[in-house]
Design a protein around this motif. Structure first.
Motif, PDB file in Angstrom:
ATOM      1  N   CYS A   1      38.665  43.930  36.638  1.00 17.01           N
ATOM      2  CA  CYS A   1      40.181  43.416  36.261  1.00 17.01           C
ATOM      3  C   CYS A   1      40.106  42.693  34.908  1.00 17.01           C
ATOM      4  O   CYS A   1      39.508  41.849  34.511  1.00 17.01           O
ATOM      5  CB  CYS A   1      40.534  42.361  37.288  1.00 17.01           C
ATOM      6  N   ARG A   2      40.747  43.664  33.899  1.00 15.56           N
ATOM      7  CA  ARG A   2      40.719  43.274  32.497  1.00 15.56           C
ATOM      8  C   ARG A   2      42.166  42.836  32.046  1.00 15.56           C
ATOM      9  O   ARG A   2      43.005  43.318  32.060  1.00 15.56           O
ATOM     10  CB  ARG A   2      39.934  44.522  31.664  1.00 15.56           C
ATOM     11  N   ARG A   3      42.046  41.598  31.271  1.00 17.60           N
ATOM     12  CA  ARG A   3      43.329  41.295  30.614  1.00 17.60           C
ATOM     13  C   ARG A   3      44.492  41.213  31.407  1.00 17.60           C
ATOM     14  O   ARG A   3      45.775  41.491  30.882  1.00 17.60           O
ATOM     15  CB  ARG A   3      43.465  41.909  29.310  1.00 17.60           C
ATOM     16  N   ALA A   4      44.443  40.986  32.958  1.00 21.57           N
ATOM     17  CA  ALA A   4      45.601  41.000  33.446  1.00 21.57           C
ATOM     18  C   ALA A   4      45.590  39.635  34.514  1.00 21.57           C
ATOM     19  O   ALA A   4      46.734  39.522  34.987  1.00 21.57           O
ATOM     20  CB  ALA A   4      45.544  42.447  34.606  1.00 21.57           C
ATOM     21  N   ALA A   5      44.492  39.011  34.651  1.00 21.03           N
ATOM     22  CA  ALA A   5      44.466  37.806  35.587  1.00 21.03           C
ATOM     23  C   ALA A   5      45.511  36.782  35.072  1.00 21.03           C
ATOM     24  O   ALA A   5      46.054  36.097  36.182  1.00 21.03           O
ATOM     25  CB  ALA A   5      43.132  37.508  35.996  1.00 21.03           C
ATOM     26  N   HIS A   6      45.761  36.692  33.861  1.00 22.99           N
ATOM     27  CA  HIS A   6      46.592  35.569  33.439  1.00 22.99           C
ATOM     28  C   HIS A   6      48.016  35.859  33.878  1.00 22.99           C
ATOM     29  O   HIS A   6      48.943  35.020  33.591  1.00 22.99           O
ATOM     30  CB  HIS A   6      46.579  35.515  31.984  1.00 22.99           C
ATOM     31  N   HIS A   7      48.583  37.118  34.418  1.00 23.15           N
ATOM     32  CA  HIS A   7      49.723  37.610  34.919  1.00 23.15           C
ATOM     33  C   HIS A   7      49.854  36.887  36.411  1.00 23.15           C
ATOM     34  O   HIS A   7      51.101  37.220  36.877  1.00 23.15           O
ATOM     35  CB  HIS A   7      50.047  38.869  34.571  1.00 23.15           C
ATOM     36  N   PHE A   8      48.526  36.853  37.021  1.00 21.63           N
ATOM     37  CA  PHE A   8      48.969  37.024  38.460  1.00 21.63           C
ATOM     38  C   PHE A   8      49.409  35.579  39.017  1.00 21.63           C
ATOM     39  O   PHE A   8      48.847  34.367  38.582  1.00 21.63           O
ATOM     40  CB  PHE A   8      47.464  36.986  39.223  1.00 21.63           C
ATOM     41  N   THR A   9      50.643  35.663  39.793  1.00 17.11           N
ATOM     42  CA  THR A   9      51.130  34.153  40.334  1.00 17.11           C
ATOM     43  C   THR A   9      50.133  33.183  41.278  1.00 17.11           C
ATOM     44  O   THR A   9      50.471  32.109  41.367  1.00 17.11           O
ATOM     45  CB  THR A   9      52.396  34.429  40.930  1.00 17.11           C
ATOM     46  N   ASP A  10      49.161  34.000  41.806  1.00 19.28           N
ATOM     47  CA  ASP A  10      48.321  33.471  42.945  1.00 19.28           C
ATOM     48  C   ASP A  10      46.817  34.011  42.674  1.00 19.28           C
ATOM     49  O   ASP A  10      46.451  34.885  43.422  1.00 19.28           O
ATOM     50  CB  ASP A  10      48.792  33.567  44.460  1.00 19.28           C
ATOM     51  N   LEU A  11      46.463  33.436  41.672  1.00 17.89           N
ATOM     52  CA  LEU A  11      44.972  33.948  41.010  1.00 17.89           C
ATOM     53  C   LEU A  11      43.858  33.760  42.258  1.00 17.89           C
ATOM     54  O   LEU A  11      43.337  34.452  42.393  1.00 17.89           O
ATOM     55  CB  LEU A  11      44.609  33.427  39.743  1.00 17.89           C
ATOM     56  N   GLU A  12      44.002  32.717  42.884  1.00 16.53           N
ATOM     57  CA  GLU A  12      43.070  32.462  44.239  1.00 16.53           C
ATOM     58  C   GLU A  12      43.207  33.588  45.053  1.00 16.53           C
ATOM     59  O   GLU A  12      42.116  33.972  45.605  1.00 16.53           O
ATOM     60  CB  GLU A  12      43.434  31.219  44.672  1.00 16.53           C
ATOM     61  N   ARG A  13      44.231  33.947  45.376  1.00 15.09           N
ATOM     62  CA  ARG A  13      44.466  34.806  46.341  1.00 15.09           C
ATOM     63  C   ARG A  13      43.846  36.392  45.968  1.00 15.09           C
ATOM     64  O   ARG A  13      43.285  37.031  46.683  1.00 15.09           O
ATOM     65  CB  ARG A  13      46.129  34.914  46.920  1.00 15.09           C
ATOM     66  N   ALA A  14      44.255  36.544  44.748  1.00  9.97           N
ATOM     67  CA  ALA A  14      43.789  37.729  44.053  1.00  9.97           C
ATOM     68  C   ALA A  14      42.372  37.990  44.135  1.00  9.97           C
ATOM     69  O   ALA A  14      41.752  38.850  44.289  1.00  9.97           O
ATOM     70  CB  ALA A  14      44.492  37.842  42.528  1.00  9.97           C
ATOM     71  N   LEU A  15      41.462  37.058  43.685  1.00  7.87           N
ATOM     72  CA  LEU A  15      40.209  36.935  43.591  1.00  7.87           C
ATOM     73  C   LEU A  15      39.598  36.948  45.105  1.00  7.87           C
ATOM     74  O   LEU A  15      38.803  37.666  45.223  1.00  7.87           O
ATOM     75  CB  LEU A  15      39.685  35.428  43.166  1.00  7.87           C
ATOM     76  N   GLY A  16      40.582  36.175  46.251  1.00  5.16           N
ATOM     77  CA  GLY A  16      39.892  36.528  47.428  1.00  5.16           C
ATOM     78  C   GLY A  16      39.936  37.861  47.904  1.00  5.16           C
ATOM     79  O   GLY A  16      39.115  38.402  48.833  1.00  5.16           O
ATOM     80  N   GLU A  17      40.940  38.692  47.472  1.00  6.18           N
ATOM     81  CA  GLU A  17      41.359  40.349  47.656  1.00  6.18           C
ATOM     82  C   GLU A  17      40.129  40.756  47.021  1.00  6.18           C
ATOM     83  O   GLU A  17      39.369  41.891  47.703  1.00  6.18           O
ATOM     84  CB  GLU A  17      42.636  40.314  47.192  1.00  6.18           C
ATOM     85  N   MET A  18      39.595  40.384  45.954  1.00  6.44           N
ATOM     86  CA  MET A  18      38.696  41.358  45.185  1.00  6.44           C
ATOM     87  C   MET A  18      37.334  41.022  45.792  1.00  6.44           C
ATOM     88  O   MET A  18      36.621  42.081  46.050  1.00  6.44           O
ATOM     89  CB  MET A  18      38.577  41.002  43.619  1.00  6.44           C
ATOM     90  N   ALA A  19      37.257  39.947  46.215  1.00  9.49           N
ATOM     91  CA  ALA A  19      35.774  39.559  46.997  1.00  9.49           C
ATOM     92  C   ALA A  19      35.924  40.453  48.597  1.00  9.49           C
ATOM     93  O   ALA A  19      34.874  41.120  48.937  1.00  9.49           O
ATOM     94  CB  ALA A  19      35.675  38.264  47.544  1.00  9.49           C
ATOM     95  N   ARG A  20      37.021  40.520  49.234  1.00  7.72           N
ATOM     96  CA  ARG A  20      37.072  41.143  50.258  1.00  7.72           C
ATOM     97  C   ARG A  20      36.907  42.825  50.372  1.00  7.72           C
ATOM     98  O   ARG A  20      36.174  43.231  51.174  1.00  7.72           O
ATOM     99  CB  ARG A  20      38.606  41.075  50.714  1.00  7.72           C
ATOM    100  N   VAL A  21      37.359  43.233  49.193  1.00  7.50           N
ATOM    101  CA  VAL A  21      37.112  44.809  49.279  1.00  7.50           C
ATOM    102  C   VAL A  21      35.549  45.050  48.555  1.00  7.50           C
ATOM    103  O   VAL A  21      35.449  46.247  48.630  1.00  7.50           O
ATOM    104  CB  VAL A  21      38.404  45.519  48.423  1.00  7.50           C
ATOM    105  N   LEU A  22      34.923  44.158  48.223  1.00  8.26           N
ATOM    106  CA  LEU A  22      33.570  44.694  47.615  1.00  8.26           C
ATOM    107  C   LEU A  22      32.533  44.724  48.925  1.00  8.26           C
ATOM    108  O   LEU A  22      32.417  43.989  49.724  1.00  8.26           O
ATOM    109  CB  LEU A  22      33.034  43.340  46.759  1.00  8.26           C
ATOM    110  N   ARG A  23      31.821  45.799  48.804  1.00 12.35           N
ATOM    111  CA  ARG A  23      30.696  45.950  49.714  1.00 12.35           C
ATOM    112  C   ARG A  23      29.274  44.964  49.184  1.00 12.35           C
ATOM    113  O   ARG A  23      29.638  44.266  48.223  1.00 12.35           O
ATOM    114  CB  ARG A  23      30.004  47.172  49.621  1.00 12.35           C
ATOM    115  N   VAL A  24      28.558  44.654  50.110  1.00 16.15           N
ATOM    116  CA  VAL A  24      27.244  43.689  50.036  1.00 16.15           C
ATOM    117  C   VAL A  24      26.919  44.436  48.912  1.00 16.15           C
ATOM    118  O   VAL A  24      26.449  45.617  48.795  1.00 16.15           O
ATOM    119  CB  VAL A  24      26.567  43.529  50.992  1.00 16.15           C
TER     120      VAL A  24
END
Ligand SMILES: C[S@@+](CC[C@H](N)C(=O)[O-])C[C@H]1O[C@@H](n2cnc3c(N)ncnc32)[C@H](O)[C@@H]1O
Length: 257
Positions: free
Chosen positions: A116-139
């Motif tokens: 995620c490059r140069r986009a996170a400063h637009h997210f209205t709920d960054l905590e939630r977006a990061l939780g989603e990124m962690a969720r879709v990652l494999r071990v």
């Protein structure tokens, strides 16, 4: 647009600016793109997800190093530019589609790499977006984020965030290294690296796309900044050309279990 107004929707801003991002030297900066790709440690068998792909610079930099890239963005016009760029470069293993960082349209553990490059400063709920990124990652999967940032200094933090809201009314917040480190810890991912860096750009890069009253508000803000803040952003005015440092952060984290 006033600094305390709620942010505009990114689609409203980026649909009008899409063609600019396809050719933007700041976004197609090969040096910082290569840092991001290296931090993602791509493998031939890997499947990657690029969030807030914009004109596709990150997805297209990763594509030759992995099996496939899913690239999502909120703005159809940006995806149109990304598809054109992929066509020009002869890259056919990237799928560009509409998707929101705060609610990723993928099952758990679907990807080896999330960028995620140069986009996170637009997210209205960054905590939630990061939780989603962690969720879709494999071990063993890696999350790599590059974003605008600010130093650990209230005055400079406020100056840069005010400038960014004027430049782009969908801007939410540029964060400090300490904020990023707490946010990543909250995802349960293991933080691997944090690399704060600066890029020197002319002020015109930010004022080119705004109306004249907003441009003069931005020039005013910089001119009235304290000596301390001017020094922190290494402000330089030569023959009417204003140069200043921009702050970024590149971080990587891994899902270890
Ligand atoms: C500066 S551009 C992205 C640059 C691109 N990642 C690159 O590396 O060149 C920011 C993008 O984030 C997108 N965006 C903003 N909020 C989003 C969200 N919640 N979900 C997905 N994309 C979003 C915008 O539509 C815009 O295309």
């Amino acid at each position: 647009m006033k600094v305390n107004d709620p942010p505009m929707r990114p689609e409203e801003v980026f649909s009008r600016r899409a063609s600019h991002y396809a050719t933007s030297k700041v976004h197609d900066d090969k040096v910082t793109l290569s840092w991001l790709v290296d931090a993602a440690a791509p493998g031939r068998e890997d499947v990657a997800l690029d969030i807030g792909t914009g004109a596709g610079h990150t997805a297209l930099a990763l594509a030759p190093r992995v099996t496939r890239v899913e690239a999502i963005d909120l703005t159809e016009e940006m995806l149109g530019e990304a598809r054109k760029l992929a066509g020009k470069r002869g890259i056919d293993n990237v799928t560009f589609s509409i998707g929101n960082a705060m609610s990723l349209p993928y099952p758990d553990r679907s990807f080896d790499i999330v960028t995620c490059r140069r986009a996170a400063h637009h997210f209205t709920d960054l905590e939630r977006a990061l939780g989603e990124m962690a969720r879709v990652l494999r071990v063993g999967g890696r999350m790599v984020i590059d974003d605008r940032s600010v130093p650990e200094d209230d005055e400079v933090d406020e100056l840069i965030n005010r400038m960014d809201v004027l430049h782009d009314p969908s801007h939410v917040r540029d964060r400090r290294t300490s904020e990023w480190s707490a946010l990543v810890r909250g995802t349960g991912l293991e933080l691997l690296s944090m690399r704060p860096y600066r890029r020197r750009v002319p002020l015109s890069h930010f004022t080119d796309m705004v109306d004249p009253p907003t441009e003069s508000a931005m020039r005013d803000l910089v001119a009235r900044a304290s000596d301390h803040a001017k020094k922190a952003i290494a402000l330089e005015v030569t023959d009417g050309c204003v140069l200043l440092d921009n702050f970024f952060i590149l971080l990587s984290a891994v899902r270890s279990r």
